[in-house]
Design an enzyme around this catalytic site. Structure first.
Site, mmCIF file in Angstrom:
data_model
loop_
_atom_site.group_PDB
_atom_site.id
_atom_site.type_symbol
_atom_site.label_atom_id
_atom_site.label_comp_id
_atom_site.label_asym_id
_atom_site.label_seq_id
_atom_site.Cartn_x
_atom_site.Cartn_y
_atom_site.Cartn_z
ATOM 1 N N GLU A 106 0.718 -1.206 0.102
ATOM 2 C CA GLU A 106 -0.063 0.095 -0.176
ATOM 3 C C GLU A 106 0.911 1.214 0.092
ATOM 4 O O GLU A 106 2.081 1.148 0.208
ATOM 5 C CB GLU A 106 -0.913 0.247 1.079
ATOM 6 N N HIS A 153 -9.529 9.994 3.253
ATOM 7 C CA HIS A 153 -9.148 8.825 2.210
ATOM 8 C C HIS A 153 -9.041 9.399 0.951
ATOM 9 O O HIS A 153 -10.348 9.762 0.460
ATOM 10 C CB HIS A 153 -9.972 7.455 2.461
ATOM 11 N N ARG A 197 -1.307 9.361 1.627
ATOM 12 C CA ARG A 197 -2.815 9.863 1.483
ATOM 13 C C ARG A 197 -3.228 11.253 1.447
ATOM 14 O O ARG A 197 -3.932 11.634 0.519
ATOM 15 C CB ARG A 197 -3.788 9.265 2.506
ATOM 16 N N HIS A 222 -11.866 9.783 6.739
ATOM 17 C CA HIS A 222 -11.728 8.205 7.050
ATOM 18 C C HIS A 222 -11.224 7.871 8.478
ATOM 19 O O HIS A 222 -11.659 6.942 9.048
ATOM 20 C CB HIS A 222 -10.522 8.015 5.856
ATOM 21 N N ARG A 277 -1.428 8.774 9.275
ATOM 22 C CA ARG A 277 -1.467 7.421 9.554
ATOM 23 C C ARG A 277 -0.747 6.575 8.454
ATOM 24 O O ARG A 277 -1.214 7.051 7.257
ATOM 25 C CB ARG A 277 -2.516 6.823 9.967
HETATM 26 C C1 FAD Z 1 -13.994 1.768 5.192
HETATM 27 C C2 FAD Z 1 -12.692 1.669 6.019
HETATM 28 C C3 FAD Z 1 -11.822 0.804 5.642
HETATM 29 C C4 FAD Z 1 -10.630 0.807 6.401
HETATM 30 N N1 FAD Z 1 -9.725 -0.167 5.946
HETATM 31 C C5 FAD Z 1 -8.558 -0.298 7.040
HETATM 32 C C6 FAD Z 1 -7.467 -1.177 6.694
HETATM 33 O O1 FAD Z 1 -7.447 -1.885 5.594
HETATM 34 N N2 FAD Z 1 -6.435 -1.291 7.439
HETATM 35 C C7 FAD Z 1 -6.485 -0.780 8.929
HETATM 36 O O2 FAD Z 1 -5.356 -0.768 9.501
HETATM 37 N N3 FAD Z 1 -7.498 0.092 9.038
HETATM 38 C C8 FAD Z 1 -8.530 0.404 8.332
HETATM 39 N N4 FAD Z 1 -9.717 1.267 8.595
HETATM 40 C C9 FAD Z 1 -9.508 1.861 10.008
HETATM 41 C C10 FAD Z 1 -9.866 0.620 10.907
HETATM 42 O O3 FAD Z 1 -10.781 0.080 10.547
HETATM 43 C C11 FAD Z 1 -10.104 1.360 12.313
HETATM 44 O O4 FAD Z 1 -9.430 2.264 12.686
HETATM 45 C C12 FAD Z 1 -10.363 0.162 13.410
HETATM 46 O O5 FAD Z 1 -11.299 -0.822 12.773
HETATM 47 C C13 FAD Z 1 -10.833 1.069 14.513
HETATM 48 O O6 FAD Z 1 -11.184 -0.222 15.474
HETATM 49 P P1 FAD Z 1 -11.694 0.177 16.931
HETATM 50 O O7 FAD Z 1 -11.988 -1.102 17.452
HETATM 51 O O8 FAD Z 1 -10.988 1.319 17.656
HETATM 52 O O9 FAD Z 1 -13.146 0.917 16.523
HETATM 53 P P2 FAD Z 1 -14.472 0.421 15.938
HETATM 54 O O10 FAD Z 1 -14.342 -0.824 15.069
HETATM 55 O O11 FAD Z 1 -14.967 1.591 15.114
HETATM 56 O O12 FAD Z 1 -15.502 0.244 16.725
HETATM 57 C C14 FAD Z 1 -16.061 0.983 17.825
HETATM 58 C C15 FAD Z 1 -17.034 0.242 18.812
HETATM 59 O O13 FAD Z 1 -17.412 1.231 19.816
HETATM 60 C C16 FAD Z 1 -18.728 1.117 19.861
HETATM 61 N N5 FAD Z 1 -19.114 2.563 20.707
HETATM 62 C C17 FAD Z 1 -18.917 3.870 20.355
HETATM 63 N N6 FAD Z 1 -19.474 4.489 21.309
HETATM 64 C C18 FAD Z 1 -20.053 3.939 22.131
HETATM 65 C C19 FAD Z 1 -20.683 4.288 23.308
HETATM 66 N N7 FAD Z 1 -20.790 5.500 23.798
HETATM 67 N N8 FAD Z 1 -21.094 3.279 24.273
HETATM 68 C C20 FAD Z 1 -21.141 2.003 23.638
HETATM 69 N N9 FAD Z 1 -20.308 1.740 22.546
HETATM 70 C C21 FAD Z 1 -19.826 2.552 21.921
HETATM 71 C C22 FAD Z 1 -19.316 1.197 18.722
HETATM 72 O O14 FAD Z 1 -20.639 0.634 18.605
HETATM 73 C C23 FAD Z 1 -18.473 0.049 18.126
HETATM 74 O O15 FAD Z 1 -18.665 -1.331 18.336
HETATM 75 C C24 FAD Z 1 -10.752 1.256 7.913
HETATM 76 C C25 FAD Z 1 -11.562 1.997 8.360
HETATM 77 C C26 FAD Z 1 -12.664 2.403 7.247
HETATM 78 C C27 FAD Z 1 -13.953 2.910 7.990
#
Ligand code: FAD
Length: 530
Positions: free
Chosen positions: A111, A227, A273, A334, A369
């Site tokens: 990438e 993005h 990016r 993003h 990032r």
């Molecule tokens: C389309 C897309 C493609 C991506 N591709 C990549 C990739 O290829 N590689 C990479 O490294 N990263 C990628 N990213 C970034 C990466 O996916 C995210 O940074 C990562 O998944 C975040 O994980 P997380 O567990 O921190 O949060 P999330 O997966 O966003 O989960 C957050 C959780 O918190 C919960 N929540 C929020 N507020 C509250 C509240 N007040 N009370 C209770 N629950 C709550 C939500 O319901 C959810 O379950 C991508 C992001 C997107 C949007």
């Protein structure tokens, strides 16, 4: 009050992975505001970075991470990220994540801004979905208790230490308090702040607002990644066209068919990016269009259909056979580099409160990032949170990796004179304001205008958790609660962007188009009298 050793808010990769490790040490409750798989994680396509390739090394991965961060990465944190990657990938394999392999070997792709192929993926371009499905299945068959549709609304602090969380059952409207020894915020970023976004509806900055209200430090909010290539089709919600498509040879053309990226940088389509996103914005302006095109028609169709089955299918379902026609794309919001400031063990400035995943700011991303480092950060630092809780004494905070001037480091949100007339506060107006004034290309005037409007909106944004600490929320109020959190995060982002009188990484200002050594430090906000 029900007590748990660990309470984790959020069920994306950071929440689920941390829960699976924590359950070996004590009782674990996950609170999540939607169904277990409502999150950004399941949308991740490209993959997860780790230096496992023959010609790769953690040192090379570290160097790429530091270069992308544009002078603001915490070197120690970036070192941890890249050194501990392999171990965490091994955990994911152990949990059953079906990584793509060829002849028994994990396949790697490249990438942008990675000097070598090092992106591990699953299901071609469905990495996040496989991670989410696998980890949530593991959690469901473990002793971890999961409360879905349960919205965390206030962090409970006693004698300067976290003692639990208050949460609203969105289905019944009942409010419960849960106590714990360790509270881990894994609530994701704040991508819903912008009009065009790749993020899930649940990503509304709740963890950042909760932590800020509780008195934790919030860092680097001005650094938000856009993005470059998100499908732009009328009536179709923004859908990411992974960076890996450019990694495999995809070319960007303007609406006149001209390949423009080499005009901007020798790295062309594989530039970082922020560079690609800005170049696209300039090109769209130049050609008076709201899109450019990503061209993969010169690549073997089999490569497209096998390497990007999800993207291929999605586009086909919307009338585009991308092996034959160009893909209309434009940038979209993003990823948040900033967030709740944590040290190398995921500890915030409040004892007992941890943060992991996108909601945390460990300093590994700096001002920008590196692609596929965020899933990695979630697991590497999620694991460290659990390791940290095994010892009782607090870790000493990591020394800052850059020389900072104290005076410039910490800030309260400034008071601004409310304007006499502003647009109505609602989600579309907030998202348009942030897209137009605090988006890919910023200016002092635009930021000031946004800051004044946001400050005027502030009174309608009631304190998180309601009066006297008692949530005055009903299920119908969930969206206004989220809007309050978004407004607070918007204020933190806009004020930080105004303070930072330079351009660096994802933060670009037309009035200060170059980076300045004077600004090689972090902007941290602390609660004042909001
Ligand atoms: C389309 C897309 C493609 C991506 N591709 C990549 C990739 O290829 N590689 C990479 O490294 N990263 C990628 N990213 C970034 C990466 O996916 C995210 O940074 C990562 O998944 C975040 O994980 P997380 O567990 O921190 O949060 P999330 O997966 O966003 O989960 C957050 C959780 O918190 C919960 N929540 C929020 N507020 C509250 C509240 N007040 N009370 C209770 N629950 C709550 C939500 O319901 C959810 O379950 C991508 C992001 C997107 C949007």
């Amino acid at each position: 009050m029900n007590h748990y050793d660990y309470i984790i808010v959020g069920s994306g990769i950071a929440g689920l992975y941390t829960a699976l490790l924590a359950i070996k040490r004590g009782s674990v409750l996950i609170l999540t505001k939607g169904s277990i798989d409502d999150c950004n994680t399941k949308y991740a396509q490209g993959g997860i970075a780790a230096a496992i390739g023959k010609d790769d090394s953690p040192e090379l991965h570290f160097k790429d991470t530091m270069a992308a961060g544009d002078g603001l990465c915490d070197a120690e944190a970036a070192r941890i990220l890249t050194d501990e990657a392999t171990e965490c990938i091994a955990d994911l394999i152990k949990f059953g994540v079906p990584l793509d392999t060829l002849n028994g070997k994990i396949t790697l792709t490249r990438e942008a801004a990675h000097s070598t192929p090092r992106i591990i993926h699953a299901g071609g371009d469905a990495t996040g979905e496989h991670i989410e499905v696998t980890l949530s299945r593991q959690v469901r068959s473990s002793r971890v208790k999961v409360l879905e549709y349960c919205l965390a609304t206030q962090i409970l602090v006693d004698n300067d230490r976290v003692k639990g969380i208050k949460a609203l059952d969105c289905r019944t409207g009942s409010v419960e308090e849960y106590s714990c020894q360790f509270l881990i915020l894994a609530t994701g970023g704040v991508g819903r702040l912008f009009k065009y976004t790749t993020n899930s509806d649940v990503v509304t900055g709740d963890g950042i607002a909760l932590a800020f209200e509780a008195g934790a430090e919030i860092s680097d909010m001005e650094f938000f990644q856009f993005h470059p290539t998100v499908l732009r089709l009328p009536g179709v919600a923004p859908f990411l066209i992974s960076e890996a498509v450019r990694g495999e040879g995809g070319i960007l053309r303007n609406v006149e068919g001209h390949r423009f990226m080499p005009d901007y940088t020798p790295e062309a389509e594989l530039a970082p990016r922020d560079v690609v996103a800005r170049s696209i914005v300039y090109e769209m302006k130049k050609t008076r269009s709201d899109r450019v095109f990503l061209d993969v028609t010169h690549l073997p169709p089999r490569l497209i259909t096998t390497r990007f089955p999800h993207i291929y299918r999605f586009c086909l379902d919307h009338g585009l056979d991308i092996t034959k026609v160009l893909i209309p794309v434009a940038p979209a919001a993003h990823y948040l580099m900033g967030g709740v400031k944590v040290n190398n063990w995921g500890e915030t400035s409040i004892p007992g409160l941890f943060a992991a995943g996108e909601t945390a700011c460990a300093g590994v991303h700096g001002a920008n990032r590196l692609a596929s480092n965020s899933l990695l950060e979630s697991v590497v630092f999620g694991k460290r949170v659990v390791q940290r809780t095994e010892t009782t004494e607090r870790a000493s905070p990591s020394p800052p990796s850059v020389i900072v001037s104290e005076a410039k480091q910490s800030h309260f949100l400034p008071d601004r004179e409310p304007l006499s007339s502003v647009p109505l506060l609602n989600l579309p107006n907030l998202q348009s304001l942030m897209w137009d004034k605090v988006g890919i290309i910023r200016s002092g005037d635009g930021l000031t205008e946004a800051a004044n409007i946001l400050a005027t909106w502030r009174p309608s944004a009631a304190k998180v958790g309601g009066k006297d600490g008692l949530p005055s929320l009903t299920p119908a109020d969930q969206s206004s609660y989220e809007l309050n959190n978004l407004v607070l995060c918007a204020r933190l982002m806009t004020e930080a962007a105004l303070l930072r009188e330079e351009s660096r990484g994802a933060h670009f200002r037309t009035d200060f188009p170059r980076s300045s050594p004077e600004w090689q430090h972090h902007i941290i906000f602390k609660h004042n009298t909001l």
